[in-house]
Design a protein around this motif. Structure first.
Motif, mmCIF file in Angstrom:
data_model
loop_
_atom_site.group_PDB
_atom_site.id
_atom_site.type_symbol
_atom_site.label_atom_id
_atom_site.label_comp_id
_atom_site.label_asym_id
_atom_site.label_seq_id
_atom_site.Cartn_x
_atom_site.Cartn_y
_atom_site.Cartn_z
ATOM 1 N N MET A 481 0.870 -1.099 -0.187
ATOM 2 C CA MET A 481 0.029 0.117 0.054
ATOM 3 C C MET A 481 1.015 1.207 0.087
ATOM 4 S SD MET A 481 -3.233 0.977 -0.041
ATOM 5 C CE MET A 481 -4.082 -0.559 0.535
ATOM 6 N N TRP A 533 -3.963 -4.960 -0.457
ATOM 7 C CA TRP A 533 -4.035 -5.344 0.901
ATOM 8 C C TRP A 533 -4.564 -6.779 0.719
ATOM 9 C CZ3 TRP A 533 -8.225 -6.455 4.451
ATOM 10 C CH2 TRP A 533 -7.855 -6.698 5.601
ATOM 11 N N LYS A 534 -3.636 -7.885 0.956
ATOM 12 C CA LYS A 534 -3.995 -9.204 0.662
ATOM 13 C C LYS A 534 -4.548 -9.533 -0.630
ATOM 14 C CE LYS A 534 -4.870 -10.253 5.717
ATOM 15 N NZ LYS A 534 -5.492 -10.811 6.688
#
Length: 761
Positions: A481, A533-534
């Motif tokens: 990120m 994110w993931k």
């Protein structure tokens, strides 16, 4: 280097290491053997397969080996022995064992060739007298009693020993090609030296060494080209003055000025002739737009094209065609393969020709006599700057640079606040291996051409200034990120300015409310995120606007600016499908007559969000009829309901109804060149108090309606040089839209069809 047996590796040089697989031990008298340390099974005794088996077996062992396959008819092992012991065995003078050896004793042992699969796999290898005789003859007596070869060496590093051996054997018809392997004896290895010897032991963290696992089999390549010997690689590199043209001179690259993918001087692939580090990069773009559309068209009784019609709104259909040619030239000094350029001079010019046809008068021109069609052209300068590389601040080329002139700038990832090509100065750079990036910028806004939206450098600069400072941090707040914090100050001093656009309509001040000029100061505090994110892709923006409007359009008194904006777009990828959600909230003004303006407005938005210009609401401009003159609810290529006279030439307005958007979409990569996208957005006004006050109309609903769209993007040959886009969008009006734009025919929906084709060189 072989200096301390307890802390240093023993150097092993071998052409095929067949002895390891066949179970043979090393030369009699050698101090160690790998036979007990490695277990592996070869199903194919060709040299290539044996080496593949050994490499696979050793993949997780306590040493790393890089084997090169060579001759398959024999195995020749070289074991570096202690000089004192070797000399003593050959009757040479002895020396103290503590002295460092000054020459390497290379012992040779010959085994029978590895057997094929259809032969018995005996592990007993006996010397081949005929082959031994051939080897002795080839070495012309340099081998004493057929077991040892003396090679002088000055450096006991592995590379040097290999080079010395290959140099000594260069005249041999065997053409031995030696690869260097380092063997760490587990009994003699000192863990304290693990980080200083060849990078330490290679092993998966937390995993034991694997022994005896199923081996891979590589097919034999008996006729393959052998890699060069170490002797061939010995020597200092030769500098090449012009490395870019070397491939062309060797006939490896055919230079073609019309091919942007080949080595092309016009594309900055090679320096300008007669220079070493000056490059020129030329680009050309053709951008074509064809757009039939419908939207509410306000008319007066005296200007309607339809006799007998007594209505506020006329025929909704219109047609737009536009052709833009963009030419760009950049002169760059410095090799940019791994570091920023030293200088860059860039200029970009755009020529636009547009045609509009509409069925009502006084929509395109203020004079009814000019009809309902318009043809217009303009040349704008979109870039004209010099970029100066001030300094490098690290050995990884973190840098500081300065750029002055007309240049592109975007305050966030998706163009929510300010994305434009404006005249200014920008100080920018990075730190910490590019993990930190920053911008400090100041712009004086250029006037825009009314019909093309391009820059107008023939007009004086506007008294509208933008100052921006932002910082980007990669892998924050978690890996994958990027976060950005930004502060933007918009200082507008156009209170005494009167501006009429090219079609004769006033744009400053806006013909809204008290119709008086105004100054304002707006400060935007923002935090933006973009990344992953993931499994989720994530983009979000948050802005808080504060400041002062010196002259409210409703009260003619100063008012405080207090507005905010939030946008979020998460998405998830499933193979060739991406699913998206979109959400946006821009505050609206709930009381236009107080001393606080709460409607959020941007400086110059161009949002890449919720379908972007595929969306009907973002693509089209909706006129605000009855509450002002030449005022739009929203701007072209904008999502905010800002009640401006013009996005390009008007001022920001913080007394507006605000915007709420919730949407979903999906992108389908049907084939590499073809993408299909679907979007559905529901829009609302956040608060209609300002609309009711301007229209002197009560009970205007907040529901704008549904905006649905579909688009296809086709890139022939999967390249960006040809991109064709066809999209269709429709707005299904809600109660609030109907309250504002009720007409005789009660249109059930409005549509927009867009064809866009770009060709790039």
């Amino acid at each position: 280097m072989l200096r301390d047996k307890m802390n240093s590796p023993r150097l092993l040089l071998s052409t095929s290491l067949a002895a390891l697989v066949c179970g043979c031990s090393y030369i009699p008298g050698s101090e160690a053997s790998l036979q007990n340390d490695i277990a592996g099974t070869a199903t194919d005794l060709s040299a290539d397969s044996i080496l593949a088996d050994i490499n696979y077996t050793l993949a997780d062992e306590s040493f790393q080996m890089d084997l090169t396959p060579v001759a398959t008819y024999a195995s020749v092992e070289f074991d570096i022995q202690d000089t004192w012991a070797a000399r003593q065995s050959h009757g040479t003078a002895t020396q103290a064992s503590s002295d460092e050896p000054d020459e390497a004793i290379i012992a040779l042992a010959l085994m029978q060739p590895p057997r094929r699969q259809n032969q018995s796999q005996s592990t007993d290898a006996q010397p081949d007298d005929g082959l031994l005789s051939d080897l002795e003859a080839a070495l012309e007596g340099s081998v004493e009693d057929g077991t040892a070869l003396y090679v002088e060496t000055e450096d006991w590093s592995a590379d040097s020993i290999v080079a010395d051996i290959n140099r000594s054997l260069a005249s041999s018809p065997l053409q031995l090609n030696l690869a260097t392997q380092v063997y760490y004896d587990p009994d003699e290895y000192d863990p304290a030296t693990r980080d200083t010897i060849n990078g330490g032991i290679r092993r998966r963290p937390g995993r034991p060494a694997r022994i005896g696992e199923q081996n891979r089999v590589a097919p034999p390549n008996l006729d393959g080209i052998q890699p060069p010997t170490a002797y061939d690689l010995v020597g200092d590199p030769v500098p090449i003055p012009d490395r870019w043209r070397l491939a062309s001179n060797l006939g490896l690259v055919n230079h073609n000025l019309l091919n942007p993918y080949g080595q092309n001087t016009l594309k900055g692939d090679r320096p300008i002739k007669g220079t070493d580090d000056w490059f020129i990069a030329l680009s050309g773009i053709s951008d074509t737009i064809i757009e039939p559309r419908t939207f509410p068209v306000p008319v007066g009784v005296q200007t309607t094209e339809l006799p007998g019609r007594l209505d506020v709104f006329g025929d909704a259909y219109s047609f737009v065609a536009a052709q833009t040619f963009i030419a760009q030239a950049a002169l760059i000094k410095g090799s940019t393969a791994f570091k920023p350029q030293d200088y860059e001079y860039r200029i970009t010019a755009a020529f636009n020709y547009n045609y509009v046809d509409i069925n009502e008068k006084r929509v395109l021109f203020v004079e009814p006599s000019k009809g309902s069609t318009r043809r217009d052209g303009w040349i704008g300068i979109q870039e004209a700057f010099v970029d100066y590389h001030i300094r490098n601040v690290s050995d990884r080329y973190d840098f500081d640079s300065l750029r002055f002139g007309i240049q592109p700038f975007n305050t966030d990832f998706r163009g929510f606040l300010f994305q434009d090509n404006q005249f200014g100065i920008r100080f920018f750079g990075n730190r910490d291996n590019n993990r930190w990036q920053y911008n400090l910028a100041a712009f004086a806004r250029l006037e825009k051409d009314t019909n093309s939206g391009l820059n107008d450098i023939t007009s004086a600069l506007r008294d509208d200034y933008v100052f921006a400072a932002n910082a980007f941090r990669q892998d924050f707040p978690f890996p994958g990120m990027t976060s950005q914090g930004t502060i933007v100050y918009n200082m507008n001093r156009e209170k005494d300015d009167v501006q009429i656009d090219d079609n004769g309509f006033p744009v400053r001040p806006a013909l809204l409310g008290s119709i008086r000029g105004r100054d304002y100061d707006a400060v935007y505090l923002g935090y933006n995120m973009d990344g992953r994110w993931k499994r989720m892709n994530w983009t979000s923006s948050v802005y808080y606007a504060l400041g002062e409007n010196r002259n409210s359009i409703f009260t003619d008194q100063p008012a405080d600016i207090n507005a905010y904006f939030v946008a979020v777009e998460p998405s998830v990828d499933y193979n060739w499908i991406r699913l998206r959600l979109s959400g946006m909230y821009a505050s609206g003004d709930d009381d236009p007559y107080d001393d606080e303006e709460k409607g959020f407005d941007a400086i110059f938005e161009n949002p890449q969000f919720a379908g972007a210009d595929t969306s009907y609401w973002i693509r089209q401009t909706i006129p605000f009829a009855g509450g002002g003159r030449v005022i739009s609810v929203n701007g072209r290529n904008g999502v905010l309901n800002s009640l401006r006279s013009s996005k390009e030439q008007g001022q920001s307005n913080f007394t507006n109804p605000g915007t709420i958007l919730l949407g979903a979409g999906a992108d389908f990569d049907v084939t590499p060149p073809l993408r299909i996208s679907l979007n559905a957005n529901h829009l609302w006004f956040e608060d209609t108090s300002s609309l009711e006050a301007l229209r002197i109309q009560g009970n205007i609903a907040e529901d704008i309606g549904w905006d649905v769209s579909v688009s296809t993007i086709y890139r022939p040959r999967f390249i960006q040089n040809f991109v064709f886009r066809l999209s269709g969008a429709a707005l299904v009006p809600g109660d609030g839209f109907d309250d504002l734009f009720e007409n005789k025919e009660r249109d059930d929906y409005y549509y927009s069809i867009l064809f866009n084709g770009t060709v790039t060189y």
